[in-house]
Design a protein around this motif. Structure first.
Motif, mmCIF file in Angstrom:
data_model
loop_
_atom_site.group_PDB
_atom_site.id
_atom_site.type_symbol
_atom_site.label_atom_id
_atom_site.label_comp_id
_atom_site.label_asym_id
_atom_site.label_seq_id
_atom_site.Cartn_x
_atom_site.Cartn_y
_atom_site.Cartn_z
ATOM 1 N N ARG A 179 0.845 -1.308 0.037
ATOM 2 C CA ARG A 179 0.057 0.103 0.121
ATOM 3 C C ARG A 179 0.841 1.372 -0.127
ATOM 4 O O ARG A 179 0.451 2.339 -0.540
ATOM 5 C CB ARG A 179 -0.859 0.117 1.121
ATOM 6 N N GLU A 180 1.944 1.129 0.851
ATOM 7 C CA GLU A 180 2.762 2.401 0.919
ATOM 8 C C GLU A 180 3.491 2.506 -0.744
ATOM 9 O O GLU A 180 3.899 3.835 -0.966
ATOM 10 C CB GLU A 180 4.035 2.363 2.147
ATOM 11 N N GLU A 181 3.824 1.514 -1.070
ATOM 12 C CA GLU A 181 4.627 1.621 -2.407
ATOM 13 C C GLU A 181 3.597 2.103 -3.542
ATOM 14 O O GLU A 181 4.071 2.851 -4.436
ATOM 15 C CB GLU A 181 4.883 0.167 -2.946
ATOM 16 N N ILE A 182 2.221 1.671 -3.524
ATOM 17 C CA ILE A 182 1.512 2.173 -4.583
ATOM 18 C C ILE A 182 1.158 3.805 -4.281
ATOM 19 O O ILE A 182 0.995 4.536 -5.078
ATOM 20 C CB ILE A 182 0.017 1.555 -4.396
ATOM 21 N N ASP A 183 0.960 4.236 -2.847
ATOM 22 C CA ASP A 183 0.653 5.387 -2.541
ATOM 23 C C ASP A 183 2.027 6.448 -3.144
ATOM 24 O O ASP A 183 1.938 7.478 -3.718
ATOM 25 C CB ASP A 183 0.591 5.717 -1.176
ATOM 26 N N ARG A 184 3.476 5.805 -2.959
ATOM 27 C CA ARG A 184 4.318 6.567 -3.551
ATOM 28 C C ARG A 184 4.411 6.575 -4.888
ATOM 29 O O ARG A 184 4.614 7.713 -5.519
ATOM 30 C CB ARG A 184 5.778 5.459 -2.658
ATOM 31 N N ASP A 350 15.212 -0.790 -21.091
ATOM 32 C CA ASP A 350 15.338 -0.422 -19.749
ATOM 33 C C ASP A 350 13.854 -1.104 -19.164
ATOM 34 O O ASP A 350 12.873 -1.056 -19.542
ATOM 35 C CB ASP A 350 15.499 1.136 -19.437
ATOM 36 N N VAL A 351 14.121 -1.615 -17.769
ATOM 37 C CA VAL A 351 13.012 -1.626 -16.989
ATOM 38 C C VAL A 351 12.774 -0.754 -15.783
ATOM 39 O O VAL A 351 13.549 -0.693 -14.910
ATOM 40 C CB VAL A 351 12.935 -3.130 -16.255
ATOM 41 N N LEU A 352 11.754 0.375 -15.883
ATOM 42 C CA LEU A 352 11.861 1.275 -15.122
ATOM 43 C C LEU A 352 10.930 0.701 -13.821
ATOM 44 O O LEU A 352 11.264 1.338 -12.669
ATOM 45 C CB LEU A 352 10.986 2.729 -15.510
ATOM 46 N N SER A 353 10.226 -0.193 -13.825
ATOM 47 C CA SER A 353 9.398 -0.669 -12.807
ATOM 48 C C SER A 353 8.933 -2.124 -13.112
ATOM 49 O O SER A 353 8.486 -2.199 -14.328
ATOM 50 C CB SER A 353 8.060 0.086 -12.309
ATOM 51 N N THR A 354 8.912 -3.184 -12.232
ATOM 52 C CA THR A 354 8.786 -4.316 -12.408
ATOM 53 C C THR A 354 7.259 -4.808 -11.826
ATOM 54 O O THR A 354 6.842 -5.713 -12.273
ATOM 55 C CB THR A 354 9.723 -5.181 -11.817
ATOM 56 N N GLY A 355 6.662 -3.708 -11.410
ATOM 57 C CA GLY A 355 5.117 -3.732 -10.819
ATOM 58 C C GLY A 355 5.487 -4.166 -9.422
ATOM 59 O O GLY A 355 6.297 -4.069 -8.756
ATOM 60 N N VAL A 356 4.155 -4.201 -8.959
ATOM 61 C CA VAL A 356 4.063 -4.768 -7.417
ATOM 62 C C VAL A 356 3.117 -5.863 -7.093
ATOM 63 O O VAL A 356 2.580 -6.217 -8.190
ATOM 64 C CB VAL A 356 3.365 -3.506 -6.751
ATOM 65 N N ALA A 357 3.007 -6.229 -5.860
ATOM 66 C CA ALA A 357 2.037 -7.315 -5.743
ATOM 67 C C ALA A 357 2.346 -8.681 -6.312
ATOM 68 O O ALA A 357 1.406 -9.324 -6.665
ATOM 69 C CB ALA A 357 0.470 -7.079 -5.660
ATOM 70 N N CYS A 389 1.613 -1.075 -17.999
ATOM 71 C CA CYS A 389 0.906 -1.885 -17.598
ATOM 72 C C CYS A 389 0.148 -1.339 -16.180
ATOM 73 O O CYS A 389 0.833 -1.080 -15.370
ATOM 74 C CB CYS A 389 1.236 -3.228 -17.321
ATOM 75 N N LYS A 390 -1.336 -1.501 -15.944
ATOM 76 C CA LYS A 390 -1.891 -1.086 -14.991
ATOM 77 C C LYS A 390 -3.150 -1.908 -14.818
ATOM 78 O O LYS A 390 -4.085 -2.154 -15.651
ATOM 79 C CB LYS A 390 -2.655 0.480 -15.034
ATOM 80 N N HIS A 391 -3.654 -2.273 -13.444
ATOM 81 C CA HIS A 391 -4.763 -2.685 -13.100
ATOM 82 C C HIS A 391 -5.443 -1.915 -12.302
ATOM 83 O O HIS A 391 -5.260 -1.135 -11.530
ATOM 84 C CB HIS A 391 -4.481 -3.984 -12.019
ATOM 85 N N HIS A 392 -6.919 -1.707 -12.975
ATOM 86 C CA HIS A 392 -7.707 -0.669 -12.706
ATOM 87 C C HIS A 392 -8.640 -1.440 -11.610
ATOM 88 O O HIS A 392 -9.477 -2.229 -12.205
ATOM 89 C CB HIS A 392 -8.699 -0.202 -13.870
ATOM 90 N N ALA A 393 -8.446 -1.078 -10.404
ATOM 91 C CA ALA A 393 -9.167 -1.739 -9.350
ATOM 92 C C ALA A 393 -10.756 -1.484 -9.461
ATOM 93 O O ALA A 393 -11.603 -2.410 -8.910
ATOM 94 C CB ALA A 393 -8.665 -1.395 -8.080
#
Length: 732
Positions: A179-184, A350-357, A389-393
């Motif tokens: 949650r903190e990572e997504i908020d950041r 380049d991979v700027l972010s590998t995603g979360v969760a 890539c994004k997951h729309h909750a």
């Protein structure tokens, strides 16, 4: 689980280091007017005049005479220190001469100054570490309180730590961290895009979903295939990843592109104008460019001069779950394999972010790719872009968007710009997904040959309909490959799971190799020996060395494209039918072709992998079989084949490793001519014929003009036979 003592001991260590007298530099004084030894004292302690460093912490045993620098001298040395903190002998002499100081006095002043700066830096670091320590202590207390207030999932009452499993504790802590990572990340996006920061609800505990362990249809990395025709110094590989200064701009573009993609996929008129199509039941959606500019004023800037806009939208339900679809799109090897007919090569820079969760939500990649049509008459389209890539909750959909980064390369002149393009993936029951695809590019298509221009303009070459049709076909192929309910009564059907898997993997490698060599990719290391017009044969050569998947020697490839006045389905059915093969296949010498085994891999009976045997009077061909895959969708078809050794195929049918079976694929790419618009079943056909022939088994041998003439004659004779046979079939 928690170790408060570790944090507290860390805090005490920081306090001890902060109180060290070495860090306080008490012996250097409280002002910046450092004192240096006089020359007499220096010579007294060092009569040889050697350069010796002064220990600032060493107290003198007897009273010595000191020289205090003037304010002007200190200011000059301070100014010089900012430019060069480590002056050499020459610089010290020049500075001392200018200030009326000895070189050793200058040297000692710089030594003391460096010591002071180091001490200040250490004090600053200690202060930061102390603040971090306090933050960790607060987090520790917060986690303890959270666990103390935990409720039992069964009865709803309070639960102690001892009642929870280790995995549950770990998941709760991981949930808080995510949650903190997504908020950041949301904060970063809000900073660059100027939108309010979003707060996401608790994420359900999920495990890693990166592994796509689904056997032969997983489209995993294929060694020696993706990039097997690449040149080490080609344009695509020469592009470097983004510099750190550009990454905030890339994040801003990606977030804005994601919002634009979602709106493009969900908005109707007046953004998309629906008009009548070429058939009675068809309609065409056209993007209104004026409305697009009003709706999305920011974007990647105005359309450059000389480029035309291509925009299309298409939806379909495919037989694959949303997790595997996202995996395919975000893994460059799987993406290239699945869309081999559209993507000739691709690379993640380049991979700027590998995603979360544990999944690709929030993943950000900088990529470069080359898109193609299976014909040497259509130039490829190279793009440098970011994929997000994004997951729309809110509605549970996933979205993957591309947008060009050409603005970050101002020196390059782009022939193709990729405005926000990609797809929305909606989960459906029973492992199905609904895919809505958007393709929006600006391209210079003046290099397209005239016979292919209607096809390109219709959107069937590079548009959304093509992408969705290929994806639907590949999902169907995968589902068929994983099927277990294979009927055993049909003659020639391969029922062994191991044999099916090995044969399909071999056929997949054959198709990828064919697609990688039939287009106009600028990455080919092949040399064009003849041909430049539409009806001319393009002949290219390459040497095959130390490649277990190819026979060693000199390989000659010949390709040509031409128009046929018959629908694509009729051409496809004619070329895939083993009973009509002797009408065009010169190498079969008129022998009877018999299907020995086959694997159906789609709803259409034309989608299958077959093993053929040619009953020829030529004894040299008695031990050879033909591996063939025929594939068709609403926007194009392929018939690809390669001669294979009978001993090697017996190993494959027994479930053996197919990677060591030598293949030289040849075949046909059949596309609609575009005369029927998006209705690909009407109008004529555009047929590309491509052969690969081993002309010499010695890689170091010289290529003879006779070999080139033979292959040139072979492909022209095949073309004439196809034209004659199809014309006769149409007349019936």
């Amino acid at each position: 689980m928690f170790q408060p003592n570790m944090f507290e001991s860390h805090h005490h260590l920081l306090d001890m280091s902060h109180k060290s007298p070495e860090n306080d530099l008490d012996l250097l004084g409280d002002n910046d007017e450092f004192e240096s030894k006089s020359m007499a004292d220096i010579m007294e302690n060092n009569p040889c005049g050697d350069d010796q460093e002064v220990d600032p912490n060493q107290r003198p045993n007897k009273k010595k005479r000191y020289h205090r620098h003037t304010q002007l001298q200190i200011q000059e040395m301070e100014s010089f220190f900012k430019e060069c903190p480590h002056p050499d002998d020459k610089q010290r002499k020049e500075l001392g001469k200018r200030l009326g100081l000895e070189p050793l006095q200058v040297k000692f002043w710089f030594q003391n100054k460096r010591t002071q700066m180091k001490a200040q830096h250490e004090r600053h670091e200690n202060s930061e570490l102390r603040a971090e320590n306090e933050k960790l202590r607060a987090d520790n207390i917060r986690y303890k309180e959270a666990l103390g207030n935990a409720t039992c999932p069964n009865c709803g009452g309070p639960a102690s730590i001892g009642e929870m499993s280790f995995d549950e504790q770990h998941l709760r802590i991981e949930n808080a961290r995510l949650r903190e990572e997504i908020d950041r990340i949301s904060g970063i996006a809000a900073k660059y895009v100027g939108k309010p920061m979003l707060t996401y609800p608790n994420l359900p505990p999920t495990g890693p979903t990166r592994s796509l362990d689904i056997g032969v249809g997983s489209f995993g990395p294929q060694t020696g295939l993706v990039g097997e025709m690449y040149s080490a110094g080609d344009l695509l590989r020469s592009v470097s990843g983004p510099i750190d200064a550009d990454k905030p701009m890339i994040i801003e573009l990606a977030v804005a592109a994601m919002e634009e993609l979602v709106r493009m996929a969900q908005t109707g008129e007046p953004l998309w104008i629906t008009g009548p199509g070429p058939g009675p039941d068809n309609s065409i959606e056209t993007l209104c460019e004026e409305e697009y500019v009003r709706t999305f004023p920011r974007g990647i800037g105005p359309k450059p001069l000389g480029l035309t806009t291509e925009a299309s939208r298409e939806s379909a339900v495919v037989i694959m779950n949303h997790i595997n679809l996202v995996e395919i799109l975000m893994d460059v090897n799987q993406w290239t394999n699945v869309f081999a007919g559209l993507v000739s090569r691709a690379l993640t820079l380049d991979v700027l972010s590998t995603g979360v969760a544990g999944n690709y939500n929030g993943a950000l990649q900088v990529m470069t790719a080359e898109f193609q049509v299976p014909s040497p008459l259509v130039p490829t389209r190279e793009n440098y872009f970011v994929r997000y890539c994004k997951h729309h909750a809110a509605d549970g959909t996933w979205a993957v968007v591309d947008v060009s980064l050409d603005n970050l390369r101002p020196t390059s002149v782009s022939r193709c710009r990729r405005r926000p393009s990609g797809c929305l993936i909606q989960e459906l029951p029973n492992g199905y997904s609904k895919v809505t695809w958007i393709e929006h590019v600006e391209v210079d298509d003046r290099g397209v040959h005239n016979i292919y221009k209607p096809l390109v303009n219709s959107g069937l070459a590079f548009g959304a309909k093509r992408w969705v049709a290929v994806l639907d076909r590949q999902c169907e192929r995968l589902a068929s490959a994983m099927a277990n309910n294979i009927p055993t009564g049909d003659i020639g059907v391969i029922t062994s799971p191991e044999g099916r898997k090995s044969m399909l993997k071999l056929a997949e490698r054959m198709v990828m190799s064919f697609c990688a060599g039939v287009g106009a990719s600028t990455a080919h290391t092949w040399t064009t020996l003849s041909g430049s017009g539409a009806d001319d044969v393009r002949v290219m050569t390459r040497k095959s060395i130390d490649d277990p998947g190819r026979p060693p020697g000199i390989v000659l490839s010949a390709a040509t494209s031409f128009w046929l006045p018959v629908p694509p389905k009729r051409v496809f059915d004619f070329l895939r039918d083993e009973n009509s093969r002797s009408e065009w296949d010169i190498l079969s010498n008129g022998g009877l072709v018999q299907e020995m085994a086959h694997i159906a891999n789609g709803r259409d009976p034309g989608n299958c992998v077959s093993l053929l045997r040619v009953n020829s009077g030529n004894s040299s061909q008695s031990n050879m079989l033909i591996l063939q895959e025929s594939s068709t969708d609403s926007t194009g078809s392929y018939v690809i084949y390669a001669p294979v050794d009978i001993v090697a195929m017996n190993v494959v049918l027994s479930g053996g490793d197919p990677d060591y079976v030598a293949l030289l694929p040849s075949g046909f790419a059949i596309l609609p001519d575009g005369g029927g618009g998006i209705n690909a079943g009407t109008g004529g056909s555009l047929l590309t014929v491509a052969f690969q022939i081993l002309v010499d088994s010695v890689p170091t041998a010289k290529l003879s003009l006779g070999s080139v003439a033979t292959v040139n004659s072979l492909i022209k004779c095949t073309v004439e036979r196809i034209k004659t046979a199809v014309a006769c079939d149409s007349a019936l």
